[in-house]
Design a protein around this motif. Sequence first.
Motif, PDB file in Angstrom:
ATOM      1  N   GLU A 131       0.777  -1.415  -0.048  1.00 40.33           N
ATOM      2  CA  GLU A 131       0.049  -0.034  -0.254  1.00 40.33           C
ATOM      3  C   GLU A 131       0.822   1.356  -0.077  1.00 40.33           C
ATOM      4  OE1 GLU A 131      -4.052   1.548   2.130  1.00 40.33           O
ATOM      5  OE2 GLU A 131      -3.014  -0.165   2.949  1.00 40.33           O
ATOM      6  N   ASP A 132       1.947   1.399   0.567  1.00 39.85           N
ATOM      7  CA  ASP A 132       2.790   2.602   0.701  1.00 39.85           C
ATOM      8  C   ASP A 132       4.264   2.069   0.119  1.00 39.85           C
ATOM      9  OD1 ASP A 132       4.183   0.911   2.469  1.00 39.85           O
ATOM     10  OD2 ASP A 132       3.362   2.124   4.165  1.00 39.85           O
ATOM     11  N   SER A 144       9.425   7.254  -3.214  1.00 39.93           N
ATOM     12  CA  SER A 144       8.510   8.220  -3.408  1.00 39.93           C
ATOM     13  C   SER A 144       7.679   8.549  -4.883  1.00 39.93           C
ATOM     14  CB  SER A 144       8.793   9.307  -2.498  1.00 39.93           C
ATOM     15  OG  SER A 144       7.530  10.332  -2.671  1.00 39.93           O
ATOM     16  N   LEU A 153       6.345   9.695   3.710  1.00 45.26           N
ATOM     17  CA  LEU A 153       5.588   8.511   3.730  1.00 45.26           C
ATOM     18  C   LEU A 153       4.075   9.005   3.586  1.00 45.26           C
ATOM     19  CD1 LEU A 153       5.770   5.339   3.666  1.00 45.26           C
ATOM     20  CD2 LEU A 153       5.353   5.696   6.382  1.00 45.26           C
ATOM     21  N   LYS A 154       3.497   9.936   4.253  1.00 41.85           N
ATOM     22  CA  LYS A 154       2.194  10.516   4.113  1.00 41.85           C
ATOM     23  C   LYS A 154       1.895  10.994   2.561  1.00 41.85           C
ATOM     24  CE  LYS A 154      -0.949  13.576   6.322  1.00 41.85           C
ATOM     25  NZ  LYS A 154      -1.280  14.803   7.260  1.00 41.85           N
ATOM     26  N   GLN A 178       3.268   9.894  -0.108  1.00 36.86           N
ATOM     27  CA  GLN A 178       3.325   8.644  -0.882  1.00 36.86           C
ATOM     28  C   GLN A 178       2.006   7.861  -0.714  1.00 36.86           C
ATOM     29  OE1 GLN A 178       5.203   7.060  -3.000  1.00 36.86           O
ATOM     30  NE2 GLN A 178       5.573   5.034  -2.734  1.00 36.86           N
ATOM     31  N   ASP A 179       1.370   7.892   0.495  1.00 40.13           N
ATOM     32  CA  ASP A 179       0.106   7.044   0.607  1.00 40.13           C
ATOM     33  C   ASP A 179      -0.906   7.674   0.007  1.00 40.13           C
ATOM     34  OD1 ASP A 179      -1.628   5.177   2.355  1.00 40.13           O
ATOM     35  OD2 ASP A 179      -2.771   7.247   2.699  1.00 40.13           O
ATOM     36  N   GLY A 184      -0.467   4.826  -2.744  1.00 32.45           N
ATOM     37  CA  GLY A 184      -1.473   4.316  -1.974  1.00 32.45           C
ATOM     38  C   GLY A 184      -2.859   4.320  -2.629  1.00 32.45           C
TER      39      GLY A 184
END
Length: 828
Positions: free
Chosen positions: A154-155, A176, A325-326, A328-329, A333
């Motif tokens: 998912e990520d 990313s 990461l946020k 990327q989601d 994601g």
Amino acid sequence: MSQLSKTFLSFSAAAFSCVSTYAASPLAVGDHNYSGSPAANWRDALVSGNGVMGIMVMGDPWNERIILNHEFLYEFLGTEDVPPTDVSKKIPEIKQLYKDGRYHDADALFHKTLKEEGNPGFLMTDPYHPAGALVINQDFEGSVDNYSRVTSYEDGQLIVAWTADGVDYKRASFVSRPDSVIATHISASEKGSIDLTLQIEHQIDREALLEDHWKAWLQENVKLLFPERVDELSIPLVDEADYTVSDEWLVFRVPYQVYDRGYEIVGQIRATGGKVSAGEGAVRVEDADVVDILVQIETTEPYSNSLVADMKKHLSGLGTYEELLKAQDASHGEMYRRVNFELDKTGFVDGSNEELLLSQGQDSRINPYLLEKLFNMGVYGLISSSGENPPNLVGIWTGEWRPIWSGDFTTNANVNLQVSGANILGLPEAIDSYMTMLERIAPDWEVNAKNLFNADGYSAGTRTSGRRNLHSHIGRYGLHAWSAGAGWLLNPCYEYYQCTGDEVFLEERLLPMMLKVALFYETFLDTVDENGDYLFAPSWSPENSPSTPLPKLPAVVNATMDIAVCRELLTNLIVICEEKGLYPDRVARWKEILDNLPPYLVNEDGALKEWAHEDLADNYDHRHSSHLYGVWPSLEINPEDSPELFEAARVATEKRGRGNGSAHGLAHVGLLAARLKMDDVVRRNLHGLISEIYLNNSLVTSHGPDDIYNLDALHSVPAIIFEMLVYSRPGVIELLPACSEEFTKGSVDGVVCRTRATVDSMSWDFNSKSCQANITSDVAQSIELQIRQNLTEALVDGEPVEIVSRSPDTITLDFAEGESKKVTFKWE
């Protein structure tokens, strides 16, 4: 061998608990895969990518090696700038020889002309190669326990976690998509516990470059094109890196030798706590709480046009690992969550990749845990390797220089399989990547058409690095005689238009290219046979040869694929142009061509013939199934419109069987079987793919059992599964067309159909003999909804509707624009 490889403890529940603690969010059963040991070789490394850059994580706690990749890194041999030898003046004579059935004489004249016109020889594609490796040597006390390495679909995180001397350690890396960076986050449960050394180095095994046949063949190309320089050129054709380090930066610049091009890797080290020092090509970090490493890779042309300053500025402006990461989601994601596939897993157990593969190899049933993971891995891999190019043979990942077949885009089946699910999975980004590459290489198709066929318009070559597609890969195997390439390559792009109705894409990007392919057929088809039908001469069915008493001779006449691609392209053009009132004179010409194409033939076994000529017998034992193009990817052959051809195609698919043992052959036949409603063959081929060592421990596929690293089969798996659950063509959607009852219960979400509608969700239960689906249409239309069961009840939004009883049973759905309907089927 590392200490861990010698003393490793198997993956346990405690290890998974350790991983979950560090993951950004809880991992659902099918949304990750995990391995219980570090990679034994680069093929078992876990992968992540943003389409442009990719990484392969080996996962050794002490000696980590993160292999770095970039979609445009191909070793420049010089081969792709060589145009195909111009044999156009001899094409009329060659065509006449083919018409007279003198195939060997035609081939001899072709090769004689090649030699006379100075053909340099059989040239390979520039080979894909790794950028280098980020090496992390980490120090800690104690032995390793509770080890795992996880791919989070998912990520895109690749998480390596372990415990040593009471301290929990984690390394997490991802690439990313929104921020164009490779990010690695190294942490521990106790502050001041991180001690490591960082450096970048080449990922080159120079001994291997001299060992195998393929690599030697590539070196022969270098000798052929640069005989006066061969003694001064190294193997591979790159100079030593210009490499510098400081307390904050790693800079690794590599020039190619044959062309004034190169690439650059820049890494930024961000340490919280502790001490950072640089020296002797490495950065040392001691007693840190957390270490983040941000990496970017760029190509340069000319080499002196360095982008290092821009890359440093880019990396310095990025936020924390958590912020990256946020984002990327919200990007990767969101793409990943567009679809979902779940099966009833009663009676089966989950496990590490190694455990699942071992148990599946001993089980005649398909383990739904493994199949779900492989479906999700295929979706994840397609997203992760779609950038400005689509996935090549190795996706975007390789740990070796000069991989077999150059790791290129092989256009006569492999790249076509790579993108086979892009539209029905709702991934227009993948189609854009694919179309962007086609637009980049298409100008070379005009050179191919003129030099090899004495024709105008477009003719695609069989191999490309995505930079050029001059068809210099000629002189052997009949590859020069393939006229169907450009049409097949455009098929997914037309399918995208069927799914979305994107008029801008059609008018500005697709239609101009289709018209160029049509121009090829208008000028190439100038010879008729004794029946007055157009003769495709020369003609080639990838990569097969007729089974005849004659010596093997791939280039003959009337390959069924050539006919099918021509028929499809011109038929689609007629539909478009008549709807829009365009090119009436050309439409008339296209209709004349269609009326005079040679008919498909059926052989004495009842199988659709691979060559539409009585003198050319079939050779069933082959990994390609190109003659069944009318079944897949085309929509031409179906049981309602062409029942006799449909049955002949079923026989041909059975005769093809297992695709000659190659993974892409199994996948190709699986896609065909789904279209042909052959649920037993679909199940058999899926079982073969997951149970016969076609899967590395990373769940990346190989070309054959336990051999060449190729992702074409992996990226085909989601397409096979969606096709077995939902079939569509304009005006028609069929549910469960080829779903084996071994898959007793399950559900699927997000199937995009070729009628501008989406099956938002569908669930089925063969025990209760029922199926439910929620369908939304983008446009006002009527759709025939079908299922091959003896229906006893059909409800639409809870109300009974009329069932037209036939094979398949059918109901009609009338949609307003944007309307959704809930359908329930029950059967005997």
